[in-house]
Design a protein around this motif. Structure first.
Motif, PDB file in Angstrom:
ATOM      1  N   LEU A  16       0.849  -1.191   0.000  1.00  0.00           N
ATOM      2  CA  LEU A  16       0.000   0.000   0.000  1.00  0.00           C
ATOM      3  C   LEU A  16       0.881   1.236   0.000  1.00  0.00           C
ATOM      4  N   LYS A  17       0.723   2.076  -1.015  1.00  0.00           N
ATOM      5  CA  LYS A  17       1.535   3.284  -1.161  1.00  0.00           C
ATOM      6  C   LYS A  17       0.782   4.492  -0.619  1.00  0.00           C
ATOM      7  N   HIS A  48      -1.549   5.162  -3.611  1.00  0.00           N
ATOM      8  CA  HIS A  48      -2.902   4.615  -3.548  1.00  0.00           C
ATOM      9  C   HIS A  48      -3.799   5.460  -2.643  1.00  0.00           C
ATOM     10  N   ASP A  87      -6.168   9.112  -9.736  1.00  0.00           N
ATOM     11  CA  ASP A  87      -6.471   7.685  -9.608  1.00  0.00           C
ATOM     12  C   ASP A  87      -6.045   7.165  -8.243  1.00  0.00           C
ATOM     13  N   ALA A  88      -6.485   7.856  -7.208  1.00  0.00           N
ATOM     14  CA  ALA A  88      -6.127   7.505  -5.836  1.00  0.00           C
ATOM     15  C   ALA A  88      -7.247   7.934  -4.904  1.00  0.00           C
ATOM     16  N   ARG A 111     -13.046   8.355  -3.355  1.00  0.00           N
ATOM     17  CA  ARG A 111     -12.505   7.291  -4.190  1.00  0.00           C
ATOM     18  C   ARG A 111     -12.435   7.746  -5.653  1.00  0.00           C
ATOM     19  N   LEU A 145      -9.268  -0.536   1.096  1.00  0.00           N
ATOM     20  CA  LEU A 145      -8.538  -0.098  -0.084  1.00  0.00           C
ATOM     21  C   LEU A 145      -7.572  -1.197  -0.496  1.00  0.00           C
ATOM     22  N   HIS A 146      -7.799  -1.777  -1.650  1.00  0.00           N
ATOM     23  CA  HIS A 146      -6.972  -2.885  -2.158  1.00  0.00           C
ATOM     24  C   HIS A 146      -6.855  -4.015  -1.139  1.00  0.00           C
ATOM     25  N   THR A 244       5.737   3.153   1.664  1.00  0.00           N
ATOM     26  CA  THR A 244       5.047   1.947   1.212  1.00  0.00           C
ATOM     27  C   THR A 244       4.918   0.971   2.382  1.00  0.00           C
TER      28      THR A 244
END
Length: 269
Positions: A16-17, A48, A87-88, A111, A145-146, A244
């Motif tokens: 996860l960034k 992200h 896109d984050a 989102r 998230l992810h 990260t």
């Protein structure tokens, strides 16, 4: 309820960034703050999750009646646009007049697909009179998230271990703040405690500079691992910081040191 008992396998989650935006805020001027953050957010590309300070459009103000936006107002639109552009997920708190007429210190979670979630600050800072101008939130909120489970909290919430305590198998506790320099010692000691007791990562974003009341802020934005060890320390700098998080590290530590199996059951009324 006790935490971390879901049996969920987290070791296969992607990295996860995070991008933490630590900066000054223009007092009571949302348009100026939107412009300032738009320029800074170019440095956050690739993350992200992008985290802004508490009340990032105004500074920490008690002038809720004059500054509050309606739900689906300017901050909602701006955050949605930035989330789509980069896109984050982008998150930070603003002053909102809720549908019931109450004023809220509300964290918005935008989102890139346009969905907007929120968390209302539970603990209102009475030493500044926040409890006289805002209504408290009633519930903990967890975002995903992810595959990562992330629980956002706001500033003064940090001082309350029961509210910060994790009953939801959280991987990352997220604090957004306007925490004054006068109490930076508390900030720097409480954040590692929250990481250690919850066996999770902690990310915390604070502002720098002086607010409209003349109060200075020292920044000290940081990201800590599950042992309270720093992965990132911003100190007093102004800018965007990247880190990260690796779920494999978190999973390995929980397996090696499963203190969650002895956690006390509890209920929040």
């Amino acid at each position: 309820m006790s935490n971390l008992n879901s049996g969920r396998d987290i070791k296969n989650l992607p990295d996860l960034k995070l991008a933490l935006v630590q900066t000054t805020l223009v007092w009571h001027d949302p348009a100026a703050n939107f412009a300032h953050f738009e320029a800074l957010l170019e440095q956050a590309r690739g993350a992200h999750l992008i985290v802004l300070p508490e009340m990032f459009t105004t500074g920490f103000s008690m002038d809720a009646e004059a500054l509050a936006e309606p739900e689906e107002g300017a901050s909602y639109a701006w955050l949605r646009a930035q989330a789509k552009r980069l896109d984050a997920v982008i998150t930070g708190s603003v002053i909102i007049q809720a549908a019931d007429g109450s004023h809220r210190n509300r964290l918005l979670w935008a989102r890139p697909d346009g969905e907007m979630l929120h968390y209302d600050k539970r603990h209102l800072f009475r030493m500044a009179g926040e409890h006289k101008h805002y209504s408290p939130g009633e519930r903990q909120v967890q975002m995903e998230l992810h595959g990562w489970r992330i629980r956002p909290l706001i500033c003064y919430d940090l001082r309350f271990p029961v509210w910060s305590r994790d009953p939801h198998d959280t991987d990352l506790l997220l604090y957004t703040a306007n925490w004054p320099a006068a109490r930076r010692l508390h900030w720097n000691r409480l954040l590692p405690a929250r990481a250690i007791e919850n066996l999770c990562f902690v990310a915390a974003v604070n502002r720098v500079g002086n607010d409209g009341k003349g109060h200075p802020y020292s920044g000290d934005s940081q990201v800590l691992d599950f042992q309270g060890e720093p992965l990132l320390e911003a100190q007093a700098g102004d800018g965007v910081l990247h880190v990260t998080l690796k779920a494999t590290d978190l999973a390995a530590y929980r397996e090696r040191f499963p203190a969650h199996l002895d956690a006390d059951s509890f209920r929040i009324d």
